[in-house]
Design an enzyme around this catalytic site. Structure first.
Site, PDB file in Angstrom:
ATOM      1  N   CYS A  55       0.825  -1.204   0.000  1.00 11.93           N
ATOM      2  CA  CYS A  55       0.000   0.000   0.000  1.00 11.93           C
ATOM      3  C   CYS A  55       0.865   1.262   0.000  1.00 11.93           C
ATOM      4  CB  CYS A  55      -0.893   0.006   1.234  1.00 11.93           C
ATOM      5  SG  CYS A  55       0.079  -0.009   2.755  1.00 11.93           S
ATOM      6  N   CYS A 124      -1.354  -4.451   7.819  1.00 13.49           N
ATOM      7  CA  CYS A 124      -0.602  -3.458   8.603  1.00 13.49           C
ATOM      8  C   CYS A 124       0.251  -4.174   9.655  1.00 13.49           C
ATOM      9  CB  CYS A 124      -1.550  -2.465   9.264  1.00 13.49           C
ATOM     10  SG  CYS A 124      -2.717  -1.696   8.120  1.00 13.49           S
TER      11      CYS A 124
HETATM   12 FE1  FES Z   1      -1.116   0.157   4.492  1.00  9.90          FE
HETATM   13 FE2  FES Z   1      -1.941   0.268   6.997  1.00  9.90          FE
HETATM   14  S1  FES Z   1      -3.090   0.709   5.204  1.00  9.90           S
HETATM   15  S2  FES Z   1       0.004  -0.376   6.244  1.00  9.90           S
END
Ligand code: FES
Length: 157
Positions: A55, A124
């Protein structure tokens, strides 16, 4: 004229963070997202790593050893509220552990310690665990080859 003493801004920040992780999150997750532990930077750490997830959020973890135990540890991130909570928990779990013990901290253990994560934030915890692992491996490598610490602190690689 009214002056904001900062509490209004803090409340607004807390509100945004809670929106992000969901108000039904566990108390542990909310606590670590709103009041993260071990935020900051260490000067001349024994091990460090900066890792970006798919992400594109990034976590940096730095640590200091006493013998083979993690005596100090700090993190920074530009990631979401869940990443803040995961990095905070990862550093808490690693503190006081030997390198070998801390290497066993994975995304599952972080999620468990936080009382679960919203499904869209599962990764995450993996990002925080992966960063911790890389920082520990870096510390191991520098322990084995101490000259690498000197060399890297000059910013050559
Ligand atoms: Fe990417 Fe939390 S949304 S690490």
């Amino acid at each position: 004229m009214e002056h904001d003493n900062g509490s209004g801004i803090q409340e607004e920040l807390d509100r945004i963070l809670l929106e992000e992780i969901g108000r039904t999150s566990s108390p542990q997750l909310i606590e670590h997202a709103l009041r993260p532990h071990n935020v900051g930077a260490l000067e001349d750490p024994d091990g460090e790593a900066t890792v970006s997830g798919l992400c594109e959020d990034t976590v940096r973890i730095q640590l200091r050893l006493e013998g083979s135990k993690v005596s100090e540890i700090a993190f920074m991130t530009n990631g979401c509220a869940a990443t803040v909570a995961c990095a905070s928990m990862a550093t808490e779990l690693a503190k006081g552990k030997t390198i070998q013990e801390a290497l066993r901290i994975d995304g599952h253990k972080i999620r468990e310690a936080l009382g679960g994560l919203p499904r869209e934030h599962t990764h995450c915890a993996d990002l925080a665990a992966n960063t911790l692992r890389q920082a520990l491996l870096d510390a191991l490598e520098k322990k084995r080859d101490p000259w690498k610490k000197l060399y890297r602190s000059k910013g050559r690689i």
